[in-house]
Motif scaffolding. Structure first.
Motif, PDB file in Angstrom:
ATOM      1  N   GLN A 187       6.161 -14.498  24.144  1.00 21.67           N
ATOM      2  CA  GLN A 187       6.539 -13.371  24.992  1.00 21.67           C
ATOM      3  C   GLN A 187       7.828 -12.727  24.503  1.00 21.67           C
ATOM      4  O   GLN A 187       7.965 -11.497  24.526  1.00 21.67           O
ATOM      5  CB  GLN A 187       6.690 -13.842  26.433  1.00 21.67           C
ATOM      6  N   ASP A 188       8.768 -13.536  24.051  1.00 17.16           N
ATOM      7  CA  ASP A 188      10.022 -12.983  23.544  1.00 17.16           C
ATOM      8  C   ASP A 188       9.782 -12.170  22.270  1.00 17.16           C
ATOM      9  O   ASP A 188      10.323 -11.067  22.114  1.00 17.16           O
ATOM     10  CB  ASP A 188      11.025 -14.100  23.271  1.00 17.16           C
ATOM     11  N   HIS A 244       8.294  -8.882  23.106  1.00 15.08           N
ATOM     12  CA  HIS A 244       9.304  -7.996  23.702  1.00 15.08           C
ATOM     13  C   HIS A 244      10.229  -7.414  22.637  1.00 15.08           C
ATOM     14  O   HIS A 244      10.517  -6.208  22.638  1.00 15.08           O
ATOM     15  CB  HIS A 244      10.112  -8.782  24.735  1.00 15.08           C
ATOM     16  N   ARG A 245      10.693  -8.247  21.715  1.00 15.26           N
ATOM     17  CA  ARG A 245      11.618  -7.758  20.675  1.00 15.26           C
ATOM     18  C   ARG A 245      10.914  -6.790  19.731  1.00 15.26           C
ATOM     19  O   ARG A 245      11.502  -5.806  19.282  1.00 15.26           O
ATOM     20  CB  ARG A 245      12.182  -8.930  19.875  1.00 15.26           C
ATOM     21  N   THR A 256       8.500  -4.765  20.436  1.00 18.91           N
ATOM     22  CA  THR A 256       8.399  -3.490  21.144  1.00 18.91           C
ATOM     23  C   THR A 256       9.745  -2.767  21.140  1.00 18.91           C
ATOM     24  O   THR A 256       9.813  -1.546  20.935  1.00 18.91           O
ATOM     25  CB  THR A 256       7.936  -3.724  22.590  1.00 18.91           C
ATOM     26  N   ALA A 257      10.822  -3.515  21.358  1.00 19.38           N
ATOM     27  CA  ALA A 257      12.159  -2.919  21.374  1.00 19.38           C
ATOM     28  C   ALA A 257      12.531  -2.346  20.009  1.00 19.38           C
ATOM     29  O   ALA A 257      13.120  -1.260  19.916  1.00 19.38           O
ATOM     30  CB  ALA A 257      13.194  -3.957  21.814  1.00 19.38           C
ATOM     31  N   GLN A 299      14.236 -15.029  25.957  1.00 19.04           N
ATOM     32  CA  GLN A 299      14.225 -14.612  27.347  1.00 19.04           C
ATOM     33  C   GLN A 299      13.310 -15.518  28.159  1.00 19.04           C
ATOM     34  O   GLN A 299      12.448 -16.196  27.630  1.00 19.04           O
ATOM     35  CB  GLN A 299      13.717 -13.171  27.466  1.00 19.04           C
ATOM     36  N   ARG A 300      13.506 -15.499  29.473  1.00 19.31           N
ATOM     37  CA  ARG A 300      12.604 -16.146  30.426  1.00 19.31           C
ATOM     38  C   ARG A 300      12.543 -17.662  30.256  1.00 19.31           C
ATOM     39  O   ARG A 300      11.556 -18.288  30.658  1.00 19.31           O
ATOM     40  CB  ARG A 300      11.188 -15.555  30.328  1.00 19.31           C
ATOM     41  N   GLU A 323       0.146 -13.030  32.013  1.00 14.33           N
ATOM     42  CA  GLU A 323       0.845 -11.751  32.124  1.00 14.33           C
ATOM     43  C   GLU A 323       0.328 -10.792  31.054  1.00 14.33           C
ATOM     44  O   GLU A 323       0.254  -9.580  31.248  1.00 14.33           O
ATOM     45  CB  GLU A 323       2.345 -11.961  31.966  1.00 14.33           C
ATOM     46  N   THR A 324      -0.041 -11.360  29.894  1.00 15.54           N
ATOM     47  CA  THR A 324      -0.665 -10.636  28.790  1.00 15.54           C
ATOM     48  C   THR A 324      -2.129 -11.037  28.713  1.00 15.54           C
ATOM     49  O   THR A 324      -2.470 -12.189  28.941  1.00 15.54           O
ATOM     50  CB  THR A 324       0.039 -10.987  27.463  1.00 15.54           C
TER      51      THR A 324
END
Length: 303
Positions: free
Chosen positions: A138-139, A142-143, A145-146, A216-217, A245-246
């Protein structure tokens, strides 16, 4: 290695707590004990880099641990002696044990360290690995995408309060001053769970530039609300909902959660009938994802 360091020092992780009796029992194995003896103690700042090989780019990430263990075993003798003898003498406040030195000089240390790491992981972390892997995945998503949305510099600056991007350099707040030229090296960003909340940089080996940052998380899937829903739907279905979540396929969930595909399929069908997950076909795969109702159940505290 972070979990072994906590175990050897009789310390607790700020989220996951005590490493437990299985971890402490694993220290009795001579190869695990040898591995632990090469970890920094009492304020030492250096861990031999051969113990933490730079993550590769193998698409089959489930094989990454095996790949890294193989790298440890394949370490050149000259590189091992430089790290074990020279770097520890520079960065440690304690001398190297005579028995550890003899093993290093014998040429057998690489195999024993690889075996020690494999055994410690199997004894202490393999059962809980799907949960840790989910946090890492998940991290990374997220990264990625960022970076795509805002660029590498801004993403680096958001990794941790101690990390910043100066336009032409990565800056890291440490108690010591130093500057390292990493021109031409790939920057590898590696999320960490068991090192949380610390930041570690690995640049001593030529060609390596790894920045380990807190994922994260960490602990999010272990909170009270997920334990609450587990009392209602059971541990397996609660774990599936927490990991959906995904959108994911049955095979992917089986690998991540640690159940057989048949067991995962059985629980997913039950969750689908209860309208807690949706399913859509994408090519050859059926992808499942939790519904808004399931997300609310995960968030609701249960006394």
């Amino acid at each position: 290695m972070a979990w072994l360091k906590l175990t050897a020092a009789s310390r607790r992780h700020p989220v996951f707590g005590d490493p437990g009796p299985l971890a402490r029992a694993s220290l009795a194995h001579p190869d695990v004990a040898l591995l632990a003896d090469l970890l920094p103690q009492n304020g030492d700042t250096y861990t031999p880099d051969l113990l933490t090989p730079q993550p590769g780019t193998d698409a089959q990430r489930r094989d990454l641990l095996d790949e890294q263990i193989a790298q440890i075993e394949a370490t050149a003798q000259d590189d091992l002696e430089t790290q074990i003898f020279t770097h520890t003498r520079t960065h440690w406040s304690r001398p190297l044990r005579a028995t550890t030195r003899r093993i290093a000089e014998s040429g057998r240390m690489q195999r024993r360290l690889a075996n020690g790491l494999a055994r410690f992981w199997r004894d202490t972390l393999s059962d809980g690995w799907p949960e840790l892997r989910s946090i890492l995945d998940q991290d990374i998503a997220h990264r990625a995408t960022a970076i795509a949305a805002h660029g590498v510099g801004r993403a680096i600056g958001a990794l941790h309060p101690d990390i910043d991007w100066a336009g032409d350099a990565v800056t890291l707040a440490k108690w010591w001053d130093g500057e390292i030229d990493v021109t031409g090296r790939d920057l590898v960003l590696a999320p960490s769970v068991l090192n949380w909340p610390h930041v570690i940089i690995q640049v001593d080996v030529p060609g390596q530039f790894v920045l380990y940052y807190p994922a994260q998380r960490v602990g999010a899937s272990r909170d009270r609300s997920s334990r609450g829903i587990a009392r209602v739907v059971g541990n397996a279905r609660a774990a599936l909902l927490a990991d959906l979540e995904t959108a994911r396929s049955t095979a992917e969930l089986a690998t991540r959660i640690g159940y057989s595909p048949g067991t995962v399929s059985y629980h997913l069908n039950a969750l689908h009938r209860a309208r807690l997950v949706t399913k859509v076909r994408e090519g050859r795969y059926v992808l499942y994802q939790r519904t808004a109702q399931a997300a609310r159940l995960l968030e609701e505290p249960r006394d």
